[in-house]
Design a protein around this motif. Structure first.
Motif, PDB file in Angstrom:
ATOM      1  N   UNK A  65       0.815  -1.215   0.000  1.00  0.00           N
ATOM      2  CA  UNK A  65       0.000   0.000   0.000  1.00  0.00           C
ATOM      3  C   UNK A  65       0.852   1.271   0.000  1.00  0.00           C
ATOM      4  N   UNK A  66       2.017   1.229   0.645  1.00  0.00           N
ATOM      5  CA  UNK A  66       2.873   2.416   0.668  1.00  0.00           C
ATOM      6  C   UNK A  66       3.333   2.761  -0.742  1.00  0.00           C
ATOM      7  N   UNK A  67       3.693   1.745  -1.508  1.00  0.00           N
ATOM      8  CA  UNK A  67       4.093   1.980  -2.894  1.00  0.00           C
ATOM      9  C   UNK A  67       2.936   2.536  -3.704  1.00  0.00           C
ATOM     10  N   UNK A  68       1.735   2.038  -3.457  1.00  0.00           N
ATOM     11  CA  UNK A  68       0.561   2.533  -4.185  1.00  0.00           C
ATOM     12  C   UNK A  68       0.346   4.024  -3.922  1.00  0.00           C
ATOM     13  N   UNK A  69       0.361   4.396  -2.656  1.00  0.00           N
ATOM     14  CA  UNK A  69       0.133   5.801  -2.310  1.00  0.00           C
ATOM     15  C   UNK A  69       1.289   6.669  -2.801  1.00  0.00           C
TER      16      UNK A  69
END
Length: 402
Positions: A65-69
């Protein structure tokens, strides 16, 4: 004899403790210029995502999720950093003798951290809204990584020979050289150093690098010791950085916009510091639970725009049913559903349903009856219970089931 007196008597080239600047910051590999500044920025981003991802999963967040955001936050952060630099150094580009066409050339150096954090936070807010995760908790997870990225980025200023302080005789002073291009013309950004150092200055890049690394250690310790959340750790990161940046600015004498004789970045650091402290004091105490930071369903990729719109509108399917193929086919399925809906609402179908055809009437009656049976069985508890959202939260294996 004191160290300062010794430094005053010995020529700069004879003091071994001085820090030499790199002879160049750009290496030409064929037609492609490899810039140390860009490499440092990229390495900083990678380090921030890596540390943020690790910390986010420790808090109970979903993998990836960190990469997505970050795909929303990083581009806006770079834009914000450049815009702040141009706005606070307007005369360099649009003043007398300025080069207006260079204002967007980010590879030449010039990123304002204040603008980067502001628009980067806006990008993170957009990503968190889409993926339905709390922004304050996300900020707490990535705060140490952001400060680590800022420290790595300062190495880019070292290679560019920029943002240094006033002249000094301290043994750890930084040597600044003239650089010239292949035609013998002065080119501090793209040229190669030639001759002895022209001055010895305060290595403010090093001061800020050390302060940032110390801040990372403080944030990690405070988070582990006191388990703070709800955005308070992010506020502490902002306060730590602003406190150190305020004093670093006092050592600089390079060109900058001034207000009442004070560098504008000093004003910014002081104001943002006070706001961060206020939030840290008055924000909600405690920390979010793992259930509060998990999205609960698998997410489409950021570039699957149609699927993102459906997800953001609350129409995403359950995690157990969502796959990469489903996300890729979301547009097709939506179009087919729209066509079916139009057919069901057409006058011809309404006419056929009211034409008195016994078969049609009987089929409709059977459908209504079965619907009533299903409703009654559900109310009586005879049917199997539906899968709840809590069951879907157990899926935490990564992006789109991978």
């Amino acid at each position: 004899m004191t160290i300062r007196a010794l430094a005053d008597r010995v020529p700069a080239s004879d003091v071994l403790a001085y820090i030499p600047s790199p002879p160049r910051g750009v290496w030409d590999i064929g037609p492609f210029p490899l810039r140390a500044y860009a490499i440092c920025i990229i390495l900083g981003i990678v380090a921030a995502i890596w540390l943020g991802e690790k910390r986010w999963q420790q808090r109970g967040g979903q993998q990836g999720m960190v990469l997505d955001v970050a795909m929303f936050a990083v581009p806006l952060g770079l834009i914000g950093g450049r815009l702040y630099h141009v706005a606070t150094d307007w005369s360099t580009y649009f003043g007398p003798g300025g080069k207006a066409g260079d204002w967007w050339k980010i590879w030449q150096g010039g990123l304002g951290i204040w603008g980067a954090v502001l628009l980067g936070a806006l990008g993170a807010w957009i990503g968190c809204r889409i993926y339905k995760i709390p922004l304050p908790a996300f900020g707490d997870a990535i705060a140490p990584g952001i400060l680590l990225a800022q420290g790595i980025g300062r190495l880019g200023n070292y290679f560019n020979q920029e943002l240094f302080g006033r002249t000094t005789t301290m043994p750890w002073g930084l040597e600044i050289y003239d650089r010239f291009n292949t035609h013998g013309d002065p080119d501090l950004m793209n040229g190669i150093a030639s001759g002895p150092p022209v001055k010895i200055v305060q290595p403010t890049f090093l001061y800020e690098l050390i302060w940032n690394l110390l801040g990372v250690a403080i944030l990690l310790y405070v988070d582990r010791k006191f388990k703070i959340g709800h955005g308070r750790l992010f506020a502490l990161y902002v306060a730590i950085y602003c406190f150190g940046r305020f004093f670093v600015e006092l050592l600089r004498d390079d060109h900058a916009t001034h207000i009442a004789g004070i560098r504008i970045n000093s004003f910014t650091a002081a104001i943002v510091f006070l706001c961060a402290i206020a939030y840290f004091v008055f924000a909600t105490k405690g920390r979010e639970t793992p259930d509060q930071v998990r999205a609960g369903v698998l997410r489409p990729w950021p570039w699957q725009f149609s699927a993102l719109r459906k997800y953001g509108a609350g129409t995403g399917v359950a995690a157990a049913e969502f796959t990469t193929a489903d996300a890729a086919a979301a547009d097709t399925a939506a179009d087919d559903a729209a066509v079916d809906l139009e057919k069901s609402d057409s006058p011809d179908l309404e006419k056929a349903g009211s034409s008195g055809d016994p078969a049609t009437s009987e089929s409709a009656s059977e459908g209504n009856e079965s619907a009533k049976v299903r409703d009654n069985s559900s109310e009586s508890g005879e049917s199997e219970p539906a899968v709840t959202l809590d069951e879907t939260k157990t899926v935490d294996s990564g992006k789109n089931g991978s």
